[in-house]
Design an enzyme around this catalytic site. Structure first.
Site, PDB file in Angstrom:
ATOM      1  N   GLY A   1     -10.034 -13.750   1.226  1.00  0.00           N
ATOM      2  CA  GLY A   1      -8.829 -13.662   2.053  1.00  0.00           C
ATOM      3  C   GLY A   1      -8.114 -12.367   1.765  1.00  0.00           C
ATOM      4  O   GLY A   1      -8.644 -11.526   1.043  1.00  0.00           O
TER       5      GLY A   1
ATOM      6  N   ASP B   1      10.795   3.093   5.527  1.00  0.00           N
ATOM      7  CA  ASP B   1      10.552   1.711   5.946  1.00  0.00           C
ATOM      8  C   ASP B   1      11.700   1.279   6.849  1.00  0.00           C
ATOM      9  O   ASP B   1      12.847   1.685   6.633  1.00  0.00           O
ATOM     10  CB  ASP B   1      10.444   0.774   4.739  1.00  0.00           C
TER      11      ASP B   1
ATOM     12  N   GLU C   1      -4.807  -5.776  -4.870  1.00  0.00           N
ATOM     13  CA  GLU C   1      -3.546  -6.261  -5.434  1.00  0.00           C
ATOM     14  C   GLU C   1      -3.847  -6.795  -6.832  1.00  0.00           C
ATOM     15  O   GLU C   1      -4.844  -7.462  -7.051  1.00  0.00           O
ATOM     16  CB  GLU C   1      -2.947  -7.359  -4.544  1.00  0.00           C
TER      17      GLU C   1
ATOM     18  N   VAL D   1       0.833  -1.206   0.000  1.00  0.00           N
ATOM     19  CA  VAL D   1       0.000   0.000   0.000  1.00  0.00           C
ATOM     20  C   VAL D   1       0.869   1.259   0.000  1.00  0.00           C
ATOM     21  O   VAL D   1       0.631   2.194  -0.770  1.00  0.00           O
ATOM     22  CB  VAL D   1      -0.939  -0.012   1.235  1.00  0.00           C
TER      23      VAL D   1
ATOM     24  N   PHE E   1      -8.635   1.196  -0.397  1.00  0.00           N
ATOM     25  CA  PHE E   1      -9.513   0.194  -1.011  1.00  0.00           C
ATOM     26  C   PHE E   1      -8.870  -0.479  -2.220  1.00  0.00           C
ATOM     27  O   PHE E   1      -9.534  -1.221  -2.935  1.00  0.00           O
ATOM     28  CB  PHE E   1     -10.836   0.850  -1.442  1.00  0.00           C
TER      29      PHE E   1
ATOM     30  N   CYS F   1      -6.491  -7.528   4.633  1.00  0.00           N
ATOM     31  CA  CYS F   1      -7.493  -6.740   5.365  1.00  0.00           C
ATOM     32  C   CYS F   1      -8.509  -7.627   6.061  1.00  0.00           C
ATOM     33  O   CYS F   1      -9.523  -7.149   6.572  1.00  0.00           O
ATOM     34  CB  CYS F   1      -8.180  -5.764   4.435  1.00  0.00           C
TER      35      CYS F   1
ATOM     36  N   LYS G   1      14.739  -3.527   1.851  1.00  0.00           N
ATOM     37  CA  LYS G   1      13.709  -3.013   0.936  1.00  0.00           C
ATOM     38  C   LYS G   1      14.075  -1.606   0.432  1.00  0.00           C
ATOM     39  O   LYS G   1      13.987  -1.317  -0.764  1.00  0.00           O
ATOM     40  CB  LYS G   1      12.382  -2.978   1.697  1.00  0.00           C
TER      41      LYS G   1
ATOM     42  N   THR H   1      -5.246  -0.710   7.575  1.00  0.00           N
ATOM     43  CA  THR H   1      -6.604  -1.130   7.956  1.00  0.00           C
ATOM     44  C   THR H   1      -6.610  -1.430   9.455  1.00  0.00           C
ATOM     45  O   THR H   1      -5.960  -2.380   9.902  1.00  0.00           O
ATOM     46  CB  THR H   1      -7.008  -2.374   7.145  1.00  0.00           C
TER      47      THR H   1
HETATM   48  N1  NAD Z   1      -2.223  -5.185   0.371  1.00  0.00           N
HETATM   49  C1  NAD Z   1      -3.458  -4.794   0.119  1.00  0.00           C
HETATM   50  O1  NAD Z   1      -4.084  -5.171  -0.879  1.00  0.00           O
HETATM   51  C2  NAD Z   1      -4.149  -3.849   1.051  1.00  0.00           C
HETATM   52  C3  NAD Z   1      -5.282  -3.143   0.602  1.00  0.00           C
HETATM   53  C4  NAD Z   1      -5.895  -2.244   1.467  1.00  0.00           C
HETATM   54  C5  NAD Z   1      -5.404  -2.059   2.754  1.00  0.00           C
HETATM   55  N2  NAD Z   1      -4.316  -2.782   3.170  1.00  0.00           N
HETATM   56  C6  NAD Z   1      -3.838  -2.550   4.534  1.00  0.00           C
HETATM   57  O2  NAD Z   1      -2.720  -1.670   4.465  1.00  0.00           O
HETATM   58  C7  NAD Z   1      -1.760  -1.978   5.492  1.00  0.00           C
HETATM   59  C8  NAD Z   1      -0.414  -2.285   4.861  1.00  0.00           C
HETATM   60  O3  NAD Z   1      -0.571  -3.427   4.051  1.00  0.00           O
HETATM   61  P1  NAD Z   1       0.561  -3.877   3.017  1.00  0.00           P
HETATM   62  O4  NAD Z   1      -0.038  -4.962   2.207  1.00  0.00           O
HETATM   63  O5  NAD Z   1       1.134  -2.680   2.356  1.00  0.00           O
HETATM   64  O6  NAD Z   1       1.640  -4.489   4.044  1.00  0.00           O
HETATM   65  P2  NAD Z   1       3.174  -4.855   3.749  1.00  0.00           P
HETATM   66  O7  NAD Z   1       3.531  -5.911   4.724  1.00  0.00           O
HETATM   67  O8  NAD Z   1       3.386  -5.083   2.288  1.00  0.00           O
HETATM   68  O9  NAD Z   1       3.960  -3.510   4.125  1.00  0.00           O
HETATM   69  C9  NAD Z   1       4.093  -3.019   5.418  1.00  0.00           C
HETATM   70  C10 NAD Z   1       5.461  -2.339   5.504  1.00  0.00           C
HETATM   71  O10 NAD Z   1       5.553  -1.638   6.749  1.00  0.00           O
HETATM   72  C11 NAD Z   1       6.906  -1.718   7.175  1.00  0.00           C
HETATM   73  N3  NAD Z   1       6.967  -1.384   8.599  1.00  0.00           N
HETATM   74  C12 NAD Z   1       6.485  -2.075   9.662  1.00  0.00           C
HETATM   75  N4  NAD Z   1       6.723  -1.399  10.802  1.00  0.00           N
HETATM   76  C13 NAD Z   1       7.375  -0.262  10.449  1.00  0.00           C
HETATM   77  C14 NAD Z   1       7.888   0.852  11.187  1.00  0.00           C
HETATM   78  N5  NAD Z   1       7.764   0.934  12.514  1.00  0.00           N
HETATM   79  N6  NAD Z   1       8.486   1.855  10.505  1.00  0.00           N
HETATM   80  C15 NAD Z   1       8.608   1.794   9.162  1.00  0.00           C
HETATM   81  N7  NAD Z   1       8.139   0.769   8.422  1.00  0.00           N
HETATM   82  C16 NAD Z   1       7.530  -0.241   9.050  1.00  0.00           C
HETATM   83  C17 NAD Z   1       7.312  -3.146   6.827  1.00  0.00           C
HETATM   84  O11 NAD Z   1       8.710  -3.320   6.784  1.00  0.00           O
HETATM   85  C18 NAD Z   1       6.645  -3.322   5.460  1.00  0.00           C
HETATM   86  O12 NAD Z   1       7.514  -2.950   4.403  1.00  0.00           O
HETATM   87  C19 NAD Z   1      -2.369  -3.155   6.279  1.00  0.00           C
HETATM   88  O13 NAD Z   1      -3.097  -2.636   7.354  1.00  0.00           O
HETATM   89  C20 NAD Z   1      -3.314  -3.793   5.266  1.00  0.00           C
HETATM   90  O14 NAD Z   1      -4.376  -4.486   5.888  1.00  0.00           O
HETATM   91  C21 NAD Z   1      -3.660  -3.653   2.345  1.00  0.00           C
END
Ligand code: NAD
Length: 266
Positions: free
Chosen positions: A261, A30, A155, A11, A152, A264, A35, A121
């Site tokens: 799945g 990050d 992927e 995201v 919203f 979220c 990364k 989320t």
């Molecule tokens: N992936 C999706 O399709 C999607 C869609 C909508 C919402 N979301 C929500 O968005 C959020 C992120 O999801 P994602 O898929 O991007 O997760 P992800 O695991 O791909 O990315 C999260 C990132 O946060 C970093 N991180 C963790 N703690 C940290 C900190 N203290 N400081 C800096 N970086 C830190 C991690 O290293 C990682 O790179 C979640 O709450 C998820 O539910 C995801």
């Protein structure tokens, strides 16, 4: 405008890159040094259609930057998005420790007004908890706002979804926060024509969960109907088509198959 994106995962990277593409100056933070190293070398750690080209173009245009330093991220921009992971904990509830950690770290470095935006989320009322955390860890008296801006995107079509959202939802407590978020999203609103919905923070947090739950219900429901079809000698494809043509029901998310799945649905 300057924007900090904390959490450069799926995201954070997609949203941050799209913000850069519409003209903002974006610093992605990050704590995964590997990364950030990959991204600084103009490669991307995930596959998403069109993302790599966008990342490279915006790095080259000096609108997209990467760091592991939360201090740098806090100093960089007035608006700080939190897009860290919220993986399921032991009993299935989301683990909010990463969100809380960012709140503590940003608070410790804040010397001027900041707007912290929940992009991750999170359960309803996490905004209230985040405000408490920030207040507790501030080193000096500084004004700040918390807002909710649920994501919203899907992927597989994340870049397209970021530029063409069905709606942009923000939960806010101040005019200043509304103004800042509207300014950030203005180019996307202008090009997509989507609605910009302003509500209070719990409403925005719940809009995300209510939407996800409704879609999950549709998938579970059509799978249940599919089992009935098997027993009755009916054809689920034809039944779903017949149901979906009713505009009150709609045809999306009415395909029987595997369940639902994703990150979220902890
Ligand atoms: N992936 C999706 O399709 C999607 C869609 C909508 C919402 N979301 C929500 O968005 C959020 C992120 O999801 P994602 O898929 O991007 O997760 P992800 O695991 O791909 O990315 C999260 C990132 O946060 C970093 N991180 C963790 N703690 C940290 C900190 N203290 N400081 C800096 N970086 C830190 C991690 O290293 C990682 O790179 C979640 O709450 C998820 O539910 C995801």
């Amino acid at each position: 405008m300057k924007i900090t994106m904390v959490g450069t995962g799926y995201v954070g990277l997609v949203t941050g890159t799209c913000f850069a593409e519409i003209g903002h100056q974006v610093l992605c933070v990050d704590n995964d040094a590997r990364k950030i190293d990959i991204l600084r070398k103009r490669r991307i750690p995930i596959y998403e259609e069109d993302l790599e080209d966008l990342v490279i173009r915006n790095i080259d245009a000096e609108r997209l930057h990467f760091t592991t330093s939360i201090r740098e991220g806090t100093e960089f921009a007035e608006v700080i998005f939190i897009a860290v992971g919220t993986p399921p904990a032991y009993h299935g509830e989301p683990n909010l420790s990463y969100v809380e950690q960012v709140g503590r770290q940003v608070a410790a470095h804040m010397t001027d007004y900041r707007l912290l935006v929940e992009k991750s989320t999170v359960p309803v009322n996490t905004g209230i908890q985040l405000k408490r955390t920030i207040s507790k860890y501030l080193r000096e008296k500084v004004d700040f706002d918390v807002a909710s801006n649920p994501e919203f995107l899907r992927e597989g079509s994340a870049v397209h979804d970021a530029f063409n959202p069905d709606r942009i939802v923000i939960g806010v407590e101040s005019e200043r926060a509304t103004r800042l978020l509207r300014e950030i999203y203005e180019p996307i609103i202008a090009r997509s024509g989507c609605e910009f919905l302003v509500m209070n923070i719990p409403s925005a947090e719940l809009t995300k969960h209510a939407s996800n739950s409704f879609l999950a219900t549709k998938i579970s429901f059509i799978n249940a109907v599919s089992r009935v079809c098997e027993l009755a000698g009916a054809d689920i494809e034809q039944v779903a088509h017949g149901m979906g043509l009713d505009p009150r029901i709609g045809s999306s998310f009415l395909r029987a198959g595997v369940g639902y799945g994703g990150s979220c649905f902890p």
